[in-house]
Scaffold this motif. Structure first.
Motif, PDB file in Angstrom:
ATOM      1  N   GLY A 145      17.615  51.543  45.798  1.00 32.97           N
ATOM      2  CA  GLY A 145      17.574  50.198  45.241  1.00 32.97           C
ATOM      3  C   GLY A 145      18.570  49.240  45.865  1.00 32.97           C
ATOM      4  N   VAL A 146      19.795  49.704  46.080  1.00 36.38           N
ATOM      5  CA  VAL A 146      20.823  48.824  46.639  1.00 36.38           C
ATOM      6  C   VAL A 146      20.475  48.450  48.077  1.00 36.38           C
ATOM      7  CG1 VAL A 146      23.284  48.572  47.166  1.00 36.38           C
ATOM      8  CG2 VAL A 146      22.564  49.769  45.087  1.00 36.38           C
ATOM      9  N   ALA A 174      18.163  53.177  53.615  1.00 33.79           N
ATOM     10  CA  ALA A 174      18.570  54.306  52.776  1.00 33.79           C
ATOM     11  C   ALA A 174      20.079  54.316  52.664  1.00 33.79           C
ATOM     12  CB  ALA A 174      18.081  55.625  53.376  1.00 33.79           C
ATOM     13  N   GLY A 175      20.566  55.046  51.695  1.00 37.50           N
ATOM     14  CA  GLY A 175      22.007  55.156  51.547  1.00 37.50           C
ATOM     15  C   GLY A 175      22.382  56.336  50.673  1.00 37.50           C
ATOM     16  N   ILE A 213      25.449  53.406  54.214  1.00 41.46           N
ATOM     17  CA  ILE A 213      24.148  52.765  54.365  1.00 41.46           C
ATOM     18  C   ILE A 213      23.579  53.133  55.732  1.00 41.46           C
ATOM     19  CG2 ILE A 213      22.923  50.548  54.464  1.00 41.46           C
ATOM     20  CD1 ILE A 213      25.416  49.392  52.909  1.00 41.46           C
ATOM     21  N   VAL A 214      22.293  53.482  55.765  1.00 39.94           N
ATOM     22  CA  VAL A 214      21.607  53.770  57.023  1.00 39.94           C
ATOM     23  C   VAL A 214      20.658  52.617  57.308  1.00 39.94           C
ATOM     24  CG1 VAL A 214      20.170  55.391  58.312  1.00 39.94           C
ATOM     25  CG2 VAL A 214      21.697  56.250  56.501  1.00 39.94           C
ATOM     26  N   SER A 215      20.867  51.971  58.444  1.00 40.74           N
ATOM     27  CA  SER A 215      19.982  50.886  58.892  1.00 40.74           C
ATOM     28  C   SER A 215      19.272  51.344  60.158  1.00 40.74           C
ATOM     29  CB  SER A 215      20.792  49.622  59.191  1.00 40.74           C
ATOM     30  OG  SER A 215      21.466  49.179  58.035  1.00 40.74           O
ATOM     31  N   LEU A 251      19.767  53.323  65.192  1.00 39.30           N
ATOM     32  CA  LEU A 251      20.340  53.542  63.868  1.00 39.30           C
ATOM     33  C   LEU A 251      21.782  53.051  63.801  1.00 39.30           C
ATOM     34  CD1 LEU A 251      18.922  57.094  63.735  1.00 39.30           C
ATOM     35  CD2 LEU A 251      18.487  55.437  61.916  1.00 39.30           C
ATOM     36  N   THR A 252      22.185  52.633  62.598  1.00 38.31           N
ATOM     37  CA  THR A 252      23.567  52.261  62.334  1.00 38.31           C
ATOM     38  C   THR A 252      23.947  52.799  60.964  1.00 38.31           C
ATOM     39  OG1 THR A 252      23.395  50.224  63.631  1.00 38.31           O
ATOM     40  CG2 THR A 252      25.183  50.330  62.007  1.00 38.31           C
ATOM     41  N   LEU A 253      25.143  53.367  60.879  1.00 38.22           N
ATOM     42  CA  LEU A 253      25.707  53.769  59.597  1.00 38.22           C
ATOM     43  C   LEU A 253      26.791  52.757  59.232  1.00 38.22           C
ATOM     44  CD1 LEU A 253      26.176  57.616  60.125  1.00 38.22           C
ATOM     45  CD2 LEU A 253      24.235  56.417  59.105  1.00 38.22           C
TER      46      LEU A 253
END
Length: 187
Positions: A135-136, A160-161, A94-96, A57-59
Motif C-alpha cells: 500500500g505505501v 514493493a517494500g 522500497i524496491v523501484s 532496480l533501485t533499493l
C-alpha cells in the motif's frame, strides 16, 4: 531441526525461516543494526533478476523518522485511513523498477517480489520482524513529488517494500496446509 553455528549457538535453517515466517505488524522502534541491514541488503543483491538487469532496480533504504512519517502519511491520505501502514517499523526498504506498461512488466514485478522475499526470510533468520508492504509503495508511485524527494530514479516506479525491525512477537512453527494453493500435476 535447528543446527549450531561455529560458536555453538542455535541457528535456523532456511526452511525453518520460510515455514515460520509471518507478517509482523508490531515493532519496538529500536533501530536495525548496521550489520543486520548489511545482511538484509546482501540477500537482496543475491536475488535472481530477469535477464540480469540489476540496473533496472533501485533499493531505497529509509530509516529517518521524518521520511518514514512522510511516506506513512502519504499512504494514509491515499487510502483514507488513520492507521499506520508502516506499523511503526524503524526500517522501510522500497524496491523501484522500470515498468513498460506491457505484459513484460510481470518480470519487473517478479524481480521486486523475489528481492523482498529474500530479505523477508533473512529478517526471520536474524530474529527481526518483517512485513511485505504494498500500500505505501502504491501510494508513493502516485505521488511524483514525493518520489523526487526520496530520489526514486526517473523512469522507475516503486512497486514493493519491506518493513523490518525488532519485535516482541515470536516466530513459531506454523501448520502449512498442503491444499492451500490449487495445485495441478501433469504426469
Amino acid at each position: 531441526m535447528q543446527k549450531k553455528d561455529l560458536k555453538g549457538s542455535f541457528i535456523l535453517r532456511t526452511i525453518d525461516a520460510i515455514l515460520n515466517r509471518k507478517s509482523v505488524r508490531t515493532y519496538t522502534g529500536k533501530p536495525v543494526s548496521d550489520a543486520d541491514l548489511k545482511q538484509l541488503l546482501k540477500t537482496a543483491y543475491a536475488s535472481p533478476v530477469s535477464m540480469g538487469e540489476y540496473s533496472h532496480l533501485t533499493l531505497t533504504v529509509v530509516t529517518a523518522s521524518k521520511w518514514l512519517q512522510k511516506l506513512d502519511q502519504n499512504a494514509q491520505k491515499t487510502f483514507h485511513t488513520d492507521k499506520s501502514m508502516l506499523y511503526g517499523a524503524p526500517l522501510f526498504i522500497i524496491v523501484s523498477t522500470k515498468l513498460q506498461g506491457t505484459p513484460a512488466d510481470n518480470g519487473a514485478y517478479s524481480n521486486a517480489a523475489t528481492i523482498v522475499e529474500n530479505m523477508n526470510i533473512e529478517a526471520v533468520e536474524l530474529g527481526l520482524g518483517a512485513c511485505h508492504i504494498w500500500g505505501v509503495t502504491t501510494a508513493l508511485a502516485q505521488n511524483h513529488e514525493l518520489m523526487r524527494e526520496i530520489k526514486v530514479p526517473d523512469g522507475q516506479t516503486p512497486v514493493a517494500g519491506l518493513v523490518v525491525g525488532e519485535t516482541t512477537e515470536a516466530y513459531t512453527p506454523r501448520n502449512i496446509p498442503m491444499d492451500r494453493i490449487n495445485t495441478i500435476k501433469l504426469t
